[in-house]
Each structure stands twice: as structure tokens, then as C-alpha cells.
Motif scaffolding. Sequence first.
Motif, short mmCIF file in Angstrom:
data_model
loop_
_atom_site.label_atom_id
_atom_site.label_comp_id
_atom_site.label_asym_id
_atom_site.label_seq_id
_atom_site.Cartn_x
_atom_site.Cartn_y
_atom_site.Cartn_z
N GLU A 146 0.83 -1.20 0.00
CA GLU A 146 0.00 0.00 0.00
C GLU A 146 0.87 1.25 0.00
N GLU A 147 0.55 2.17 -0.86
CA GLU A 147 1.28 3.42 -0.94
C GLU A 147 0.61 4.43 -0.02
N GLU A 149 -1.20 7.64 1.19
CA GLU A 149 -2.09 8.54 0.48
C GLU A 149 -1.47 9.92 0.40
N ASP A 172 -5.83 -4.04 4.26
CA ASP A 172 -6.63 -3.55 3.14
C ASP A 172 -7.69 -4.59 2.80
N ARG A 179 -7.81 -2.63 -5.39
CA ARG A 179 -6.42 -2.34 -5.02
C ARG A 179 -5.59 -2.03 -6.24
N ASN A 182 -6.56 1.29 -7.36
CA ASN A 182 -6.42 2.23 -6.25
C ASN A 182 -7.73 3.00 -6.02
#
Length: 183
Positions: A146-147, A149, A172, A179, A182
Motif C-alpha cells: 500500500e502506498e 495517500e 486492506d 487495489r 487504487n
Amino acid sequence: MTPSEVSSKLKIQPSTLRKYSSLLEHEGIQFKRTHKNARLYTDSECIAIEGIIATVHSGKKSLEEAVIEASSGLKKSVSVAPRERDSDDIAAATLNEVKELKTQLQQQEERQKERDIMFVEVLEKMQQKIDRMEAQQKQLLAPVPEEPELDAPESSSQQPESEPETVTPKKDTRSLWARIWNK
């Protein structure tokens, strides 16, 4: 059988039948004739001409090759006829034919083994490709980290530097496609 009977049975023109018969005569096949010199055909001669037609239409052999093959078959059937040979000659001819058939069978078995080997090789190559594709698919479906935000406020700048911040990542629960895109 008369030429017209053979023509209708084989569904060919009489001229085609005459052509094939003439080619067979050039190879040494003698047809019985009527008092008007028309050819008469036996069942084996009719079958031989039918074989010529089938071979030529399949495209596997030329007309000349098909005629030679058919005439040799007719000659074999005539040479083994009981009215022309005594029993010892028939037995010898039969044994020779059995030996030839055994040789042909061995050759067919060898060709079949070669085909089997090639088939196994192709199957192995296909399995390797499937394995590679499955590995690539697993890589594509592996969870994406996960990047952070972009719109989230940076909380680290608001906290004093003396206390290290411990962040527990959230699990998540979005679907795979969500995903990936996104969303």
C-alpha cells in the motif's frame, strides 16, 4: 462387370475408366475382353481402379504412382491364385507376404514410437509454458504494498522528534481490482 457398370459403380466417366484401364494395361494387367473387344472387369480390378481414384484425389501420390501401386497389388493377387499355383508355391508366397507384413508392422511400430516421443516432448514443453504462465500470474496477483495517500496529513511533523511514532498498517479489505486501480 461391363465398363458401364464399373463407371456407374465408381461414379466416373467411361473415358476416365478407359484411361485408368489403359494405364493398368501398360503396367502388364490383362483385362478379359468381350467378343466386341470391350474390357470386362473383375471385382479386384474394380477395387484397384477405385484405389487409384482415391489415391489421386487424396493428393498423396501422382496418377502414375497410384497406377503402379494398384497394378502391383493386382499382380500379387493373380500370382497367388490357386488355379495357377500348386499348394507349395501358395504356402511359400503366403509366407513371403507374411514376412513383408511383419516388416511393415515393425516399421509402423517404430514410427509410432517416434511419434510418441515427439508427443511427450511437446507435452513437456506445453507443461513448462503453463508453469511459467502460472508463475507470472502469481506475480501479477501478489498483494501490492500500500502506498501512502497523498492527501493524508503528515503526522510525523506535528509530533516531537524524541518520541518515535509506531504505525500499525491497516489491513486492506478492498477487492483485488480495487487495489489494482487504487479505488
